[in-house]
Design an enzyme around this catalytic site. Structure first.
Site, PDB file in Angstrom:
ATOM      1  N   GLY A 228       0.798  -1.213   0.000  1.00 58.80           N
ATOM      2  CA  GLY A 228       0.000   0.000   0.000  1.00 58.80           C
ATOM      3  C   GLY A 228       0.831   1.263   0.000  1.00 58.80           C
ATOM      4  O   GLY A 228       0.552   2.210  -0.737  1.00 58.80           O
ATOM      5  N   ILE A 229       1.881   1.306   0.830  1.00 58.93           N
ATOM      6  CA  ILE A 229       2.727   2.495   0.901  1.00 58.93           C
ATOM      7  C   ILE A 229       3.440   2.707  -0.425  1.00 58.93           C
ATOM      8  O   ILE A 229       3.482   3.815  -0.960  1.00 58.93           O
ATOM      9  CB  ILE A 229       3.732   2.368   2.057  1.00 58.93           C
ATOM     10  CG1 ILE A 229       3.012   2.318   3.401  1.00 58.93           C
ATOM     11  CG2 ILE A 229       4.732   3.533   2.024  1.00 58.93           C
ATOM     12  CD1 ILE A 229       3.894   1.922   4.563  1.00 58.93           C
TER      13      ILE A 229
ATOM     14  N   VAL B   1      10.623   3.537   6.214  1.00 64.79           N
ATOM     15  CA  VAL B   1       9.366   3.943   6.860  1.00 64.79           C
ATOM     16  C   VAL B   1       8.568   2.709   7.283  1.00 64.79           C
ATOM     17  O   VAL B   1       7.366   2.800   7.538  1.00 64.79           O
ATOM     18  CB  VAL B   1       8.512   4.829   5.920  1.00 64.79           C
ATOM     19  CG1 VAL B   1       9.140   6.201   5.743  1.00 64.79           C
ATOM     20  CG2 VAL B   1       8.294   4.151   4.568  1.00 64.79           C
TER      21      VAL B   1
ATOM     22  N   ARG C  29       9.873  -0.804   9.405  1.00 68.54           N
ATOM     23  CA  ARG C  29      10.288  -1.181  10.749  1.00 68.54           C
ATOM     24  C   ARG C  29      11.812  -1.150  10.798  1.00 68.54           C
ATOM     25  O   ARG C  29      12.486  -1.497   9.819  1.00 68.54           O
ATOM     26  CB  ARG C  29       9.779  -2.581  11.117  1.00 68.54           C
ATOM     27  CG  ARG C  29       8.285  -2.658  11.372  1.00 68.54           C
ATOM     28  CD  ARG C  29       7.879  -1.899  12.627  1.00 68.54           C
ATOM     29  NE  ARG C  29       6.469  -2.071  12.982  1.00 68.54           N
ATOM     30  CZ  ARG C  29       5.494  -1.291  12.584  1.00 68.54           C
ATOM     31  NH1 ARG C  29       5.768  -0.265  11.763  1.00 68.54           N
ATOM     32  NH2 ARG C  29       4.239  -1.499  12.971  1.00 68.54           N
TER      33      ARG C  29
ATOM     34  N   ASP D  70      12.378   6.927   9.651  1.00 68.39           N
ATOM     35  CA  ASP D  70      11.267   7.188  10.562  1.00 68.39           C
ATOM     36  C   ASP D  70      11.158   6.076  11.599  1.00 68.39           C
ATOM     37  O   ASP D  70      10.425   6.203  12.566  1.00 68.39           O
ATOM     38  CB  ASP D  70       9.947   7.293   9.790  1.00 68.39           C
ATOM     39  CG  ASP D  70       8.802   7.755  10.682  1.00 68.39           C
ATOM     40  OD1 ASP D  70       8.981   8.780  11.368  1.00 68.39           O
ATOM     41  OD2 ASP D  70       7.754   7.084  10.715  1.00 68.39           O
TER      42      ASP D  70
ATOM     43  N   GLU E 266      14.658   1.020  18.838  1.00 65.30           N
ATOM     44  CA  GLU E 266      13.665   2.093  18.852  1.00 65.30           C
ATOM     45  C   GLU E 266      12.978   2.128  20.218  1.00 65.30           C
ATOM     46  O   GLU E 266      12.499   1.082  20.670  1.00 65.30           O
ATOM     47  CB  GLU E 266      12.627   1.880  17.756  1.00 65.30           C
ATOM     48  CG  GLU E 266      11.670   3.041  17.594  1.00 65.30           C
ATOM     49  CD  GLU E 266      10.719   2.895  16.415  1.00 65.30           C
ATOM     50  OE1 GLU E 266       9.498   3.045  16.627  1.00 65.30           O
ATOM     51  OE2 GLU E 266      11.188   2.624  15.293  1.00 65.30           O
TER      52      GLU E 266
ATOM     53  N   HIS F  45       9.241   8.087  14.387  1.00 65.00           N
ATOM     54  CA  HIS F  45       8.135   7.191  14.035  1.00 65.00           C
ATOM     55  C   HIS F  45       6.811   7.968  13.990  1.00 65.00           C
ATOM     56  O   HIS F  45       5.803   7.534  14.570  1.00 65.00           O
ATOM     57  CB  HIS F  45       8.041   6.024  15.030  1.00 65.00           C
ATOM     58  CG  HIS F  45       7.412   4.791  14.435  1.00 65.00           C
ATOM     59  ND1 HIS F  45       7.715   3.520  14.836  1.00 65.00           N
ATOM     60  CD2 HIS F  45       6.474   4.646  13.446  1.00 65.00           C
ATOM     61  CE1 HIS F  45       7.009   2.641  14.148  1.00 65.00           C
ATOM     62  NE2 HIS F  45       6.256   3.299  13.289  1.00 65.00           N
TER      63      HIS F  45
ATOM     64  N   ASN G 255       2.911   8.468  10.463  1.00 65.48           N
ATOM     65  CA  ASN G 255       1.462   8.318  10.557  1.00 65.48           C
ATOM     66  C   ASN G 255       1.002   9.050  11.811  1.00 65.48           C
ATOM     67  O   ASN G 255       0.725   8.432  12.843  1.00 65.48           O
ATOM     68  CB  ASN G 255       1.087   6.836  10.620  1.00 65.48           C
ATOM     69  CG  ASN G 255      -0.404   6.614  10.700  1.00 65.48           C
ATOM     70  OD1 ASN G 255      -1.193   7.418  10.212  1.00 65.48           O
ATOM     71  ND2 ASN G 255      -0.797   5.518  11.326  1.00 65.48           N
TER      72      ASN G 255
END
Length: 310
Positions: free
Chosen positions: A142-143, A221, A223, A247, A252, A271, A274
């Site tokens: 999708g991205i 963008v 993981r 991102d 993390e 992150h 979104n």
């Protein structure tokens, strides 16, 4: 429009007016969990019910990346329930962020921001453009599909990598995952947008970074685990690649004092591709469309593969 045969849909872990409206708009009926055909879950894996009633045939999860749900044991491999993620719901926002990071890198924006004096002639050799370049999209779901027309508007071509190798609309070429390494000699820059599974850990590592061009920027963008952090630090520090826009990181959150913080050509955002402000409406829209599909007996969007882990 709801009828007596409309699917009964529960919403958890607590009432949510936006999701209520989405379910009704999709043709479902709001129902308590014990008599529901489907469950729309907006909470975390930790608060997910330990047992679902046998009437539940579909569960909608709130996140695009669902590795945490597998780690928590929420989704069994032998499940009879259809599970869907929110993959695709937030694609445009994340793709926009990926484009921002890539443009910032290619245009040498970090150094411009740090500058305290006019350094035009010093910067000239380093400032590039996306026009005429080729961007490899690793994980063209999708991205990636949302990003391709954004890149095209900048005059850049896209090469897609997906699991099957099935052609991705708008990409000049699509490679199956098993041939991913072939793109590093063809593309100028790279965007990582693949799902995180044990099999995709360090999908981009020292060998892939070494094959990139000296001006290449790599954007992650998806993981942090998909990109080998130690190899990335070495590649940027030794100027083997142009830089990275991240991102997501591994570890993390990225700890204070980590070498990435000291690299001018590493752009790090926390992150937030979104952002919270866009999530509720985007998820509600995704829910509404999937309720409609469920009510009509159609294939649901963002199906989870319990065996593959995403």
């Amino acid at each position: 429009m709801t009828t007596d045969t409309s699917p009964r849909v529960a919403i958890g872990p607590s009432p949510d007016a936006l999701l209520d409206s989405a379910v009704l708009r999709g043709g479902g009926l709001i129902s308590p969990l014990e008599s529901a055909d489907a469950l729309i879950w907006a909470g975390s894996p930790d608060s997910f019910p330990t047992e679902l009633p046998p009437s539940v045939r579909w569960v909608q999860l709130p996140s695009a990346g669902i590795e945490d749900w597998f780690e928590a044991g929420v989704i069994p491999k032998d499940t009879y329930i259809t599970w869907t993620s929110a993959a695709g719901a937030f694609s445009s926002s994340v793709a926009e962020h990926a484009l921002m990071l890539l443009l910032a890198g290619v245009r040498h924006l970090p150094a411009h921001i740090e500058a305290k004096t006019w350094r035009q002639f010093e910067f000239f050799p380093m400032v590039g453009t996306l026009r005429g370049s080729t961007v490899g999209i690793i994980g063209a779901g999708g991205i990636g599909r949302a990003l391709i027309p954004m890149l095209a508007a900048q005059g850049a071509d896209s090469i897609a990598v997906n699991r099957s190798g099935s052609p991705v609309p708008g990409a000049v070429a699509t490679y199956p995952a098993m041939r991913m390494n072939e793109i590093f000699s063809r593309a100028d820059h790279f965007v990582i947008a693949a799902p995180a599974t044990p099999a995709t850990r360090h999908l981009v590592g020292a060998a892939q970074l070494a094959a990139m061009k000296p001006h290449s920027w790599v954007i992650n963008v998806a993981r942090g685990s998909l990109l080998d952090t130690d190899a990335l630090v070495d590649a940027i520090a030794t100027e083997r690649i142009g830089g990275a826009g991240l991102d997501v990181t591994d570890p993390e959150p990225l700890p204070d004092g980590h070498p990435l913080w000291d690299l001018t050509n590493a752009i790090i955002t926390p992150h937030d591709s979104n952002p919270p402000g866009v999530r509720p409406a985007a998820f509600a829209d995704h829910v509404s469309k999937n309720v409609t599909r469920f009510a009509n007996g159609e294939t649901l969007a963002a199906l989870v593969d319990p065996i593959a882990g995403y």
